[in-house]
Scaffold this active site. Sequence first.
Site, short mmCIF file in Angstrom:
data_model
loop_
_atom_site.label_atom_id
_atom_site.label_comp_id
_atom_site.label_asym_id
_atom_site.label_seq_id
_atom_site.Cartn_x
_atom_site.Cartn_y
_atom_site.Cartn_z
N HIS A 279 0.91 -1.14 0.06
CA HIS A 279 -0.10 0.08 0.04
C HIS A 279 0.65 1.33 0.01
O HIS A 279 2.03 1.26 0.17
CB HIS A 279 -1.02 -0.07 1.15
CG HIS A 279 -0.41 0.06 2.48
ND1 HIS A 279 -0.37 -1.13 3.27
CD2 HIS A 279 0.40 0.98 3.14
CE1 HIS A 279 0.55 -0.93 4.69
NE2 HIS A 279 0.97 0.14 4.20
N THR B 79 1.95 2.56 -10.35
CA THR B 79 0.92 3.01 -9.44
C THR B 79 -0.29 3.35 -10.12
O THR B 79 -1.29 3.86 -9.28
CB THR B 79 1.53 4.79 -8.82
OG1 THR B 79 1.87 5.17 -10.01
CG2 THR B 79 3.05 4.31 -8.22
N LYS B 80 -0.39 2.82 -11.27
CA LYS B 80 -1.73 2.78 -11.81
C LYS B 80 -2.03 1.56 -12.47
O LYS B 80 -1.31 0.59 -12.69
CB LYS B 80 -1.74 3.94 -13.03
CG LYS B 80 -1.39 5.13 -12.47
CD LYS B 80 -1.74 6.32 -13.49
CE LYS B 80 -1.68 7.58 -12.67
NZ LYS B 80 -0.86 8.52 -13.11
N ARG C 269 4.55 2.91 -17.74
CA ARG C 269 3.84 3.16 -18.74
C ARG C 269 3.73 1.94 -19.47
O ARG C 269 4.42 1.10 -19.59
CB ARG C 269 4.12 4.45 -19.48
CG ARG C 269 5.67 3.97 -20.31
CD ARG C 269 6.09 5.44 -20.98
NE ARG C 269 7.27 5.00 -21.73
CZ ARG C 269 8.22 4.66 -21.33
NH1 ARG C 269 8.55 4.69 -20.06
NH2 ARG C 269 9.55 4.52 -22.09
#
Length: 168
Positions: A102, A147-148, A162
């Site tokens: 997290h 993070t995505k 990416r």
Amino acid sequence: MNFFAYLFQDWRANRQNFKAQSVLFSFRLLQAFNRYTITKIIFYPYFMLYRFWVEWILGIELPRKLTIGKGLSLYHGQALVVNKSTIIGEHCVLRNSTTIGHKKLADGTFSGCPRIGNNVDIGANVCIIGDITIGNNVIIGAGAVVTKDIPSNSIAVGNPARVLEKKN
């Protein structure tokens, strides 16, 4: 799945890597003992031995409450940290110096942990943090900071990560 099949479910995925086989066998045994209160009490010394040997000596943090599918492969398992709330699918690969967990939010609370799909290959020195989902059949390149969300059947690299391309 019978008890012995459960304990050895990662054995084939880590052929010729006795360290990974022994760590994952110890982890699966720990999870089996963690199911019932009575076995937690009886095998409490094993819980301490696991923490001492696997976490402190070998430097691999795989907590007892972690959810991992069958067929996990560990390559060069040093400095590997996985948060207990992370969910890892089947037939995944984790390499050295990887952190999965997290992140601290602006208000001081913590986000959820990543959910990683099946057949995900995670390179060395990767950081995967936050309440994100990584799809099935994904390759994450070495040194990436994820993070995505990463969609299924893709390759992700870089800091921040990416998506380079979709795999066929």
